[in-house]
Design a protein around this motif. Structure first.
Motif, mmCIF file in Angstrom:
data_model
loop_
_atom_site.group_PDB
_atom_site.id
_atom_site.type_symbol
_atom_site.label_atom_id
_atom_site.label_comp_id
_atom_site.label_asym_id
_atom_site.label_seq_id
_atom_site.Cartn_x
_atom_site.Cartn_y
_atom_site.Cartn_z
ATOM 1 N N UNK A 1 1.217 -1.163 0.022
ATOM 2 C CA UNK A 1 0.271 0.101 -0.183
ATOM 3 C C UNK A 1 0.505 1.190 -0.139
ATOM 4 N N UNK A 2 1.659 1.367 0.641
ATOM 5 C CA UNK A 2 2.908 2.829 1.240
ATOM 6 C C UNK A 2 3.621 2.830 -0.487
ATOM 7 N N UNK A 3 3.886 1.764 -1.555
ATOM 8 C CA UNK A 3 4.195 1.730 -2.162
ATOM 9 C C UNK A 3 3.014 2.415 -3.544
ATOM 10 N N UNK A 4 2.075 2.035 -3.302
ATOM 11 C CA UNK A 4 0.947 2.609 -3.845
ATOM 12 C C UNK A 4 0.584 3.902 -3.850
ATOM 13 N N UNK A 5 0.735 4.143 -2.591
ATOM 14 C CA UNK A 5 0.378 5.197 -2.206
ATOM 15 C C UNK A 5 1.340 6.562 -3.213
#
Length: 95
Positions: free
Chosen positions: A17-21
């Motif tokens: 999720x961090x990478x996606x954000x």
């Protein structure tokens, strides 16, 4: 073991999720920068149009000054001619 794999899976999801954000934010920044570049180009083209309008207005002003001078000269000529005609009329009336 099950708790460890659940924890690992949780952190994998969080990291994903961090990478996606981060990717979403980067995409947004690129999009905004693109919009800014387009707006800057529009402003430059509008500045060019305004500059040409200013040049045209300056030329029109010069022409208007020339026309005004010619009108004043014409009025002066008419006034002089009217004075000459009036003098002739007075001379004719005296005769």
């Amino acid at each position: 073991m099950a708790k460890t794999s659940v924890k690992n899976r949780f952190w994998e999801i969080v990291n994903g999720l961090s990478v996606a954000c981060v990717l979403a934010i980067a995409g947004f920044i690129v999009s905004v920068n693109s919009d800014i570049a387009v707006a800057q180009e529009k402003i430059k083209s509008q500045e060019a149009v305004l500059a040409s309008i200013v040049i045209s207005l300056k030329e029109m002003r010069k022409e208007a000054k020339k026309d005004r001078k010619e009108i004043i000269k014409g009025l002066h000529r008419n006034t002089t001619q009217n004075s000459v005609i009036e003098a002739r009329v007075i001379n004719l009336e005296k005769r």
